[in-house]
Scaffold this active site. Structure first.
Site, mmCIF file in Angstrom:
data_model
loop_
_atom_site.group_PDB
_atom_site.id
_atom_site.type_symbol
_atom_site.label_atom_id
_atom_site.label_comp_id
_atom_site.label_asym_id
_atom_site.label_seq_id
_atom_site.Cartn_x
_atom_site.Cartn_y
_atom_site.Cartn_z
ATOM 1 N N GLU A 116 -64.803 -13.370 23.484
ATOM 2 C CA GLU A 116 -64.460 -14.789 23.653
ATOM 3 C C GLU A 116 -64.296 -15.160 25.133
ATOM 4 O O GLU A 116 -63.676 -16.174 25.462
ATOM 5 C CB GLU A 116 -63.184 -15.144 22.879
ATOM 6 C CG GLU A 116 -63.262 -14.943 21.372
ATOM 7 C CD GLU A 116 -64.289 -15.822 20.665
ATOM 8 O OE1 GLU A 116 -64.883 -16.703 21.318
ATOM 9 O OE2 GLU A 116 -64.499 -15.611 19.457
ATOM 10 N N HIS A 139 -55.418 -16.470 22.804
ATOM 11 C CA HIS A 139 -55.999 -16.720 21.483
ATOM 12 C C HIS A 139 -55.474 -15.694 20.494
ATOM 13 O O HIS A 139 -55.372 -14.507 20.829
ATOM 14 C CB HIS A 139 -57.527 -16.641 21.554
ATOM 15 C CG HIS A 139 -58.182 -16.599 20.216
ATOM 16 N ND1 HIS A 139 -58.129 -17.652 19.331
ATOM 17 C CD2 HIS A 139 -58.884 -15.629 19.577
ATOM 18 C CE1 HIS A 139 -58.780 -17.327 18.228
ATOM 19 N NE2 HIS A 139 -59.248 -16.100 18.348
ATOM 20 N N HIS A 141 -54.365 -15.139 15.846
ATOM 21 C CA HIS A 141 -54.593 -15.527 14.449
ATOM 22 C C HIS A 141 -53.284 -15.635 13.668
ATOM 23 O O HIS A 141 -53.071 -14.897 12.711
ATOM 24 C CB HIS A 141 -55.490 -14.486 13.768
ATOM 25 C CG HIS A 141 -56.778 -14.196 14.477
ATOM 26 N ND1 HIS A 141 -57.430 -12.991 14.367
ATOM 27 C CD2 HIS A 141 -57.539 -14.956 15.307
ATOM 28 C CE1 HIS A 141 -58.536 -13.015 15.093
ATOM 29 N NE2 HIS A 141 -58.627 -14.190 15.689
ATOM 30 N N GLU A 169 -38.196 -29.295 17.407
ATOM 31 C CA GLU A 169 -38.692 -28.599 18.585
ATOM 32 C C GLU A 169 -40.171 -28.897 18.881
ATOM 33 O O GLU A 169 -40.599 -28.866 20.035
ATOM 34 C CB GLU A 169 -38.522 -27.087 18.351
ATOM 35 C CG GLU A 169 -38.508 -26.236 19.590
ATOM 36 C CD GLU A 169 -37.316 -26.505 20.487
ATOM 37 O OE1 GLU A 169 -36.360 -27.182 20.061
ATOM 38 O OE2 GLU A 169 -37.372 -26.049 21.631
ATOM 39 N N HIS A 210 -59.736 -19.894 11.438
ATOM 40 C CA HIS A 210 -59.850 -18.750 12.359
ATOM 41 C C HIS A 210 -58.542 -18.466 13.106
ATOM 42 O O HIS A 210 -57.991 -17.382 13.001
ATOM 43 C CB HIS A 210 -61.006 -18.997 13.343
ATOM 44 C CG HIS A 210 -61.225 -17.883 14.313
ATOM 45 N ND1 HIS A 210 -62.452 -17.312 14.557
ATOM 46 C CD2 HIS A 210 -60.349 -17.219 15.117
ATOM 47 C CE1 HIS A 210 -62.319 -16.328 15.438
ATOM 48 N NE2 HIS A 210 -61.057 -16.267 15.804
HETATM 49 ZN ZN LIG Z 1 -60.145 -14.812 16.956
#
Ligand SMILES: [Zn+2]
Length: 270
Positions: A116, A139, A141, A169, A210
């Site tokens: 990525e 990044h 998940h 919050e 994702h």
């Molecule tokens: Zn990912």
């Protein structure tokens, strides 16, 4: 030369990715993190004239010419970073208009940066234009954010408002809201460009089905941003199927933003 593993940013990086793994956000080789470094941060630790390998990036990013990044490796497991940082992490310098990454440290098994990398570098370009202090793209998940993209409409305003309503919050931590991409093929320049476009107006970009991207001035800020969005999503997933008797009204959201001197995303509050 000092030991690079004792550099404050390296210590913080290892702690952060370990913490991400421990939160269940990064199963197997899931997730990737990149940190923009200053040359001055590295000078005591690395011979910056000693390039180990030159790795083609497959994209161009002239804005990042000569910039240094600490980045997680492709196919590497966050759970292993603390035990073998030099295998699982790397420090690169972007050259040749961003088309080449010069490896200065790490990826010692012959590996390279995350698949990525385009999304990360293009997001850095986008965030630096909004905030020159931005250093981190993260990044991962997180389960509840992911789950939410299956049962909530993917409209950015609606998704943001739902998260804001899950705990007080949320609007304080991400008054700029959450931007979204539909289910797309990951690892490509196309999703990189789409993510960067979304990063122009928010520090969180959710990839439907994702995961999530977060941006911040440092590792704590990016981590805290994702942590707070995930908390909101967790509450949503606990209550979405139950009768809703109460919520945080828009007037309270407006007062919260005012109380903390923040500007809520234009047009997102009624
Ligand atoms: Zn990912």
């Amino acid at each position: 030369m000092k030991d690079i593993l004792t550099a404050p940013i390296m210590v913080e990086m290892i702690r952060t990715v370990t913490n991400m793994y421990n939160h269940g956000w990064d199963e197997r080789n899931g997730g990737n993190v990149s940190v923009l470094l200053d040359e001055a941060e590295l000078r005591d630790y690395l011979d910056l004239d000693r390039v180990l390998r030159a790795i083609p990036t497959g994209f161009s990013a002239p804005e990042l010419e000569g910039r240094y990044f600490l980045v997680t490796g492709t196919g590497k497991y966050f759970k292993n970073v603390q035990y073998a940082p030099e295998v699982n992490l790397g420090i690169v310098r972007l050259m040749d208009g961003g088309r080449t990454a010069e490896l200065l440290w790490g990826f010692s098994d012959g590996g390279k940066f995350t698949s990525e990398f385009p999304a990360h570098m293009m997001s850095h370009v986008a965030r630096l234009k909004v905030n020159p202090a931005n250093r981190v793209i993260m990044h991962c998940h997180p389960s509840n954010i992911l789950a939410m993209t299956y049962v909530h409409i993917l409209d950015e305003k609606a998704f943001t408002r739902t998260l804001w309503q899950m705990c007080t919050e949320c609007i304080v931590v991400f008054p700029d809201g959450v931007n979204m991409l539909p289910c797309m093929l990951c690892g490509t320049n196309e999703i990189g460009e789409a993510t960067a476009e979304k990063m122009k107006t928010a520090r969180i970009v959710v990839w439907a089905q994702h995961g999530i991207y977060g941006a911040g001035a440092d590792l704590d800020e990016a981590f805290g941003l994702i942590e707070t969005a995930e908390k909101g999503a967790e509450i949503y997933m606990k209550i979405a199927h139950l009768p809703r008797l109460n919520t945080i009204p828009d007037d309270m959201l407006r007062q919260l933003a005012k109380r903390f001197g923040l500007t809520a995303r234009e047009g997102y509050l009624d």
